[in-house]
Write a protein that holds these residues in place. Sequence first.
Motif, PDB file in Angstrom:
ATOM      1  N   TYR A   1       0.822  -1.216   0.000  1.00  0.00           N
ATOM      2  CA  TYR A   1       0.000   0.000   0.000  1.00  0.00           C
ATOM      3  C   TYR A   1       0.855   1.266   0.000  1.00  0.00           C
TER       4      TYR A   1
ATOM      5  N   MET B   1       2.379   1.973  -3.346  1.00  0.00           N
ATOM      6  CA  MET B   1       1.391   2.412  -4.335  1.00  0.00           C
ATOM      7  C   MET B   1       0.935   3.841  -4.034  1.00  0.00           C
TER       8      MET B   1
ATOM      9  N   GLU C   1      -3.144   3.886 -14.679  1.00  0.00           N
ATOM     10  CA  GLU C   1      -2.419   3.429 -13.483  1.00  0.00           C
ATOM     11  C   GLU C   1      -3.238   3.684 -12.218  1.00  0.00           C
TER      12      GLU C   1
ATOM     13  N   PHE D   1      -5.876   0.998 -11.903  1.00  0.00           N
ATOM     14  CA  PHE D   1      -5.301  -0.228 -11.338  1.00  0.00           C
ATOM     15  C   PHE D   1      -5.192  -0.108  -9.819  1.00  0.00           C
ATOM     16  N   ALA D   2      -4.717   1.023  -9.325  1.00  0.00           N
ATOM     17  CA  ALA D   2      -4.584   1.244  -7.885  1.00  0.00           C
ATOM     18  C   ALA D   2      -5.952   1.200  -7.204  1.00  0.00           C
TER      19      ALA D   2
ATOM     20  N   GLN E   1      -8.589  -0.507  -8.181  1.00  0.00           N
ATOM     21  CA  GLN E   1      -9.011  -1.910  -8.151  1.00  0.00           C
ATOM     22  C   GLN E   1      -8.277  -2.660  -7.040  1.00  0.00           C
ATOM     23  N   LYS E   2      -6.982  -2.450  -6.946  1.00  0.00           N
ATOM     24  CA  LYS E   2      -6.161  -3.107  -5.918  1.00  0.00           C
ATOM     25  C   LYS E   2      -6.655  -2.700  -4.526  1.00  0.00           C
ATOM     26  N   GLY E   3      -7.009  -1.433  -4.372  1.00  0.00           N
ATOM     27  CA  GLY E   3      -7.526  -0.952  -3.096  1.00  0.00           C
ATOM     28  C   GLY E   3      -8.806  -1.656  -2.693  1.00  0.00           C
TER      29      GLY E   3
ATOM     30  N   GLU F   1      -9.842  -4.581  -3.736  1.00  0.00           N
ATOM     31  CA  GLU F   1      -9.593  -6.017  -3.557  1.00  0.00           C
ATOM     32  C   GLU F   1      -8.786  -6.335  -2.302  1.00  0.00           C
ATOM     33  N   GLN F   2      -7.845  -5.463  -1.919  1.00  0.00           N
ATOM     34  CA  GLN F   2      -6.894  -5.825  -0.874  1.00  0.00           C
ATOM     35  C   GLN F   2      -6.810  -4.838   0.291  1.00  0.00           C
ATOM     36  N   TRP F   3      -6.738  -3.547   0.048  1.00  0.00           N
ATOM     37  CA  TRP F   3      -6.321  -2.608   1.083  1.00  0.00           C
ATOM     38  C   TRP F   3      -7.422  -1.947   1.875  1.00  0.00           C
TER      39      TRP F   3
END
Length: 111
Positions: A23, A26, A79, A82-83, A85-87, A89-91
């Motif tokens: 995190y 990113m 970009e 993508f961040a 989506q990652k947030g 899914e994960q953070w």
Amino acid sequence: MKSFKPYFAVIFTSTHTEDTKGYAEMANKMETLAKQQKGYIGIDSARNDSSTGLSAGVGITVSYWESMEAIKNWKANTEHLFAQQKGREQWYNWYNVKICQVEREYEFEKL
């Protein structure tokens, strides 16, 4: 008195999951990328440390932009997408986004 032109603020409030691996890296990358975007003005950010028992680690990041168009362009940046989506899914356990127009500002500084 200096001239003032209204601008926009994106207020991003969030709480994290326990899995924050990657995190910080990113977040730094997104700040660097945002600074390169047309219409970017600045950013302020703070997060309570959940180990202190304060608000379960609530974080607030406010980014400042010249226009709604600049905000839309930033939101659509590949970009950044993508961040985001990652947030999700994960953070992040939760987040809220508010977009406001700043009509006036002032500050105090003890010298």
